[in-house]
Design a protein around this motif. Structure first.
Motif, short mmCIF file in Angstrom:
data_model
loop_
_atom_site.label_atom_id
_atom_site.label_comp_id
_atom_site.label_asym_id
_atom_site.label_seq_id
_atom_site.Cartn_x
_atom_site.Cartn_y
_atom_site.Cartn_z
N ALA A 243 0.84 -1.21 0.00
CA ALA A 243 0.00 0.00 0.00
C ALA A 243 0.87 1.25 0.00
O ALA A 243 0.57 2.23 -0.69
N LYS A 244 1.96 1.21 0.77
CA LYS A 244 2.88 2.36 0.81
C LYS A 244 3.49 2.60 -0.58
O LYS A 244 3.52 3.73 -1.07
N GLU A 245 3.93 1.52 -1.23
CA GLU A 245 4.54 1.66 -2.57
C GLU A 245 3.51 2.18 -3.57
O GLU A 245 3.83 3.02 -4.42
N LEU A 246 2.27 1.68 -3.46
CA LEU A 246 1.20 2.13 -4.37
C LEU A 246 0.89 3.61 -4.16
O LEU A 246 0.74 4.38 -5.12
N LEU A 247 0.83 4.02 -2.90
CA LEU A 247 0.55 5.43 -2.58
C LEU A 247 1.67 6.33 -3.11
O LEU A 247 1.41 7.38 -3.70
N LYS A 256 3.25 14.72 -11.26
CA LYS A 256 3.71 14.99 -12.64
C LYS A 256 2.61 15.64 -13.47
O LYS A 256 2.87 16.48 -14.32
N LEU A 257 1.37 15.21 -13.24
CA LEU A 257 0.24 15.77 -13.98
C LEU A 257 -0.18 17.14 -13.44
O LEU A 257 -1.01 17.82 -14.05
N GLY A 258 0.34 17.51 -12.25
CA GLY A 258 -0.06 18.77 -11.62
C GLY A 258 -1.46 18.70 -11.03
O GLY A 258 -2.18 19.70 -11.00
N VAL A 259 -1.87 17.51 -10.55
CA VAL A 259 -3.21 17.32 -9.99
C VAL A 259 -3.12 17.24 -8.46
O VAL A 259 -2.43 16.37 -7.92
N ARG A 260 -3.83 18.13 -7.78
CA ARG A 260 -3.89 18.10 -6.30
C ARG A 260 -4.71 16.90 -5.85
O ARG A 260 -5.75 16.60 -6.45
N PHE A 261 -4.30 16.26 -4.79
CA PHE A 261 -5.08 15.14 -4.25
C PHE A 261 -4.85 15.09 -2.74
O PHE A 261 -3.96 15.76 -2.21
N TRP A 262 -5.64 14.28 -2.06
CA TRP A 262 -5.46 14.13 -0.61
C TRP A 262 -5.83 12.72 -0.18
O TRP A 262 -6.48 11.97 -0.92
N LEU A 263 -5.39 12.37 1.02
CA LEU A 263 -5.76 11.07 1.61
C LEU A 263 -7.23 11.12 1.95
O LEU A 263 -7.69 12.06 2.61
N SER A 264 -7.99 10.11 1.52
CA SER A 264 -9.42 10.09 1.80
C SER A 264 -9.81 8.77 2.45
O SER A 264 -8.98 7.86 2.58
N VAL A 284 -6.04 1.68 -1.21
CA VAL A 284 -5.54 3.04 -0.94
C VAL A 284 -6.58 4.00 -1.50
O VAL A 284 -7.01 3.85 -2.65
N ASP A 285 -7.01 4.97 -0.68
CA ASP A 285 -8.08 5.89 -1.08
C ASP A 285 -7.56 7.32 -1.20
O ASP A 285 -6.95 7.84 -0.27
N LEU A 286 -7.84 7.94 -2.34
CA LEU A 286 -7.45 9.35 -2.55
C LEU A 286 -8.67 10.14 -2.99
O LEU A 286 -9.58 9.61 -3.63
N GLY A 287 -8.66 11.45 -2.67
CA GLY A 287 -9.69 12.37 -3.13
C GLY A 287 -9.08 13.40 -4.08
O GLY A 287 -7.92 13.79 -3.91
N ILE A 288 -9.88 13.82 -5.07
CA ILE A 288 -9.45 14.88 -6.01
C ILE A 288 -10.67 15.77 -6.27
O ILE A 288 -11.78 15.27 -6.46
N PHE A 289 -10.47 17.09 -6.25
CA PHE A 289 -11.56 18.00 -6.61
C PHE A 289 -11.85 17.84 -8.10
O PHE A 289 -10.91 17.78 -8.91
N ILE A 290 -13.12 17.79 -8.46
CA ILE A 290 -13.47 17.52 -9.86
C ILE A 290 -12.91 18.59 -10.80
O ILE A 290 -12.55 18.30 -11.94
N ASP A 328 -2.75 -7.46 -5.34
CA ASP A 328 -4.18 -7.33 -5.10
C ASP A 328 -4.57 -6.08 -4.29
O ASP A 328 -5.63 -6.05 -3.66
N VAL A 329 -3.71 -5.08 -4.27
CA VAL A 329 -4.04 -3.82 -3.57
C VAL A 329 -4.60 -2.84 -4.62
O VAL A 329 -3.98 -2.60 -5.65
N LYS A 330 -5.79 -2.28 -4.33
CA LYS A 330 -6.43 -1.36 -5.27
C LYS A 330 -6.12 0.09 -4.91
O LYS A 330 -5.92 0.43 -3.75
N LEU A 331 -6.15 0.94 -5.92
CA LEU A 331 -6.10 2.39 -5.71
C LEU A 331 -7.46 2.95 -6.12
O LEU A 331 -7.86 2.84 -7.28
N ASP A 332 -8.19 3.51 -5.16
CA ASP A 332 -9.50 4.11 -5.45
C ASP A 332 -9.39 5.63 -5.42
O ASP A 332 -8.88 6.20 -4.44
#
Length: 427
Positions: A243-247, A256-264, A284-290, A328-332
């Motif tokens: 999970a750490k490596e995926l995050l 790299k894309l310049g997209v803000r995100f946060w832990l959700s 692993v769960d992340l949030g992004i403003f639309i 088998d670890v997902k990134l949502d």
């Protein structure tokens, strides 16, 4: 009478301007004689320099011209210092006082040691304010942190400090702790003085208003693990590592894309409750403003070896992406939409087309440190977590139904069957 007043005012501004220049000149002499590599972080002066950067870069040391930058009327000039490069703090202090500076040192406990009784008394320097006549130098002490970034502490005045020593409220740094990318530095000549400044002043200036940092709650995390023993099974350790490596991979890709995100969701809960990844969370769960969505997000993740597992919703409504990491670890990734008085993200049940909405009070983003990274979390963390998990979030819950368990979930209609090919994509 008005002319006399105007002349007096101009004389007063001249005095302020010159005292500012004099204080900076003495401070630069002091730091260079003591080999202390400070760099200029004052927003007002950096902005002025940046407007004229190419011209300033071409000025050679020792050349005299009109005082354009350090003579601008102000109460403070802010410099920074990376603490591990400071070899002789006490000697520096004595020399500063011999040169006429009156210095105030603000120190505090290292927050990372909070709750370790044997170490929590260790004080670290956070800020120095050195006054000369009616101008002050604010030296912000940056500490290296393991996520390869710089951190400064909160400027909190203790007990007997003279509150009138300087106009503290006008200080640009220290109202709260801050985190910054480690800047590359360049040496330039400003008003005849050699100073270091960030090589990319624009980036540094953009960081300042968004630099607020909140610490993981180390003390509460230790108490949590005294009550609920940490899971140190081979499976739990392997999941945390994956999970750490995926995050970290997701963070690099979005940066790299310049997209803000946060832990959700569960990842945010793990950070806030136990300063770690929850071993039974399985993703692993992340949030992004639309409004930060970019059409190449999916291809960017696929390029780094994370294939799309599902895509629900659409940009205008309830968008959600899930990528398959290794082991088998997902990134949502949940996209958040803003309404007048709240924010929400959507959920979709694939087999029925039912839509769900998760409501959150409005929030802003702060930096924190998690799994050796500088990363965003909602500043209003307790409100965010309580919205998602209720008042009993401190108690671990291993069975969780995403459609019923969260207290902030609301039914949100059903996708029309004609849209299913677009809004329910499973891979």
């Amino acid at each position: 009478m008005e002319l006399v007043y105007q002349n007096l005012r101009e004389t007063e501004l001249d005095l302020i301007a010159h005292s500012g220049y004099r204080a900076v000149k003495k401070f630069v002499m002091l730091t260079s004689s003591q080999n202390v590599p400070v760099f200029l972080i004052d927003p007002l002066i950096l902005e002025l320099i940046n407007k004229d950067l190419e011209q300033v870069k071409n000025i050679s040391h020792g050349s005299t011209s009109e005082c354009k930058f350090f003579c601008v009327p102000r109460d403070f000039t802010a410099f920074a210092l990376r603490y591990h490069l400071w070899k002789n703090e006490e000697g520096w202090f004595r020399t500063a006082e011999n040169m006429g500076f009156q210095c105030l040192k603000v120190e505090s406990k290292d927050p990372r040691l909070d709750g370790i009784d044997s170490l929590s008394g260790t004080e670290i320097p956070l800020h120095y304010i050195c006054r000369l006549a009616n101008h002050a130098i604010h030296l912000v002490v940056f500490h290296e942190r393991s996520g390869n970034y710089l951190w400064h502490g909160h400027l909190r005045l203790k007990g007997r400090v003279d509150r009138k020593f300087v106009p503290f409220r006008k200080l640009q740094f220290g109202r709260y702790p801050g985190a910054f990318d480690r800047p590359e530095l360049q040496q330039i000549t400003v008003d005849g003085l050699e100073v270091l400044i960030p090589k990319d002043p624009v980036h540094f200036l953009e960081e300042i208003p968004h630099s607020r940092f909140i610490e993981c709650r180390y003390k509460e995390a230790r108490a949590f693990f005294q009550q609920y023993l940490d899971d140190n099974t081979v499976e739990a350790m392997a999941f945390r590592k994956s999970a750490k490596e995926l995050l970290q991979l997701a963070a690099r890709t979005l940066k790299k894309l310049g997209v803000r995100f946060w832990l959700s969701s569960g990842t945010c809960l793990g950070w806030y409750r136990q300063c770690n990844i929850i071993p039974y969370s399985k993703d692993v769960d992340l949030g992004i403003f639309i409004q930060d969505y970019k059409s190449d997000i999916i291809s960017a993740f696929q390029d780094v070896g994370l294939p799309l597992k599902h895509k629900f919703g659409k940009v205008e409504d309830s968008l959600e992406l899930s990528f398959q990491g290794k082991d088998d670890v997902k990134l949502d990734i949940f996209f958040f939409y803003e309404e007048t008085d709240h924010m929400w993200n959507g959920g979709t049940q694939a087999k029925t087309g039912k839509k769900f909405k998760y409501l959150f009070p409005k929030f802003t983003l702060c930096w924190t440190e998690f799994v050796d990274m500088k990363i965003h979390v909602p500043c209003e963390t307790t409100d965010y977590i309580e919205a998602n998990y209720g008042k009993t979030w401190k108690i671990p819950v291993k069975t969780w139904d995403w459609k019923r368990s969260p207290p902030n979930v609301r039914p949100n209609g059903v996708w029309p069957i004609s849209e299913w090919d677009e809004v329910i994509q499973l891979y």
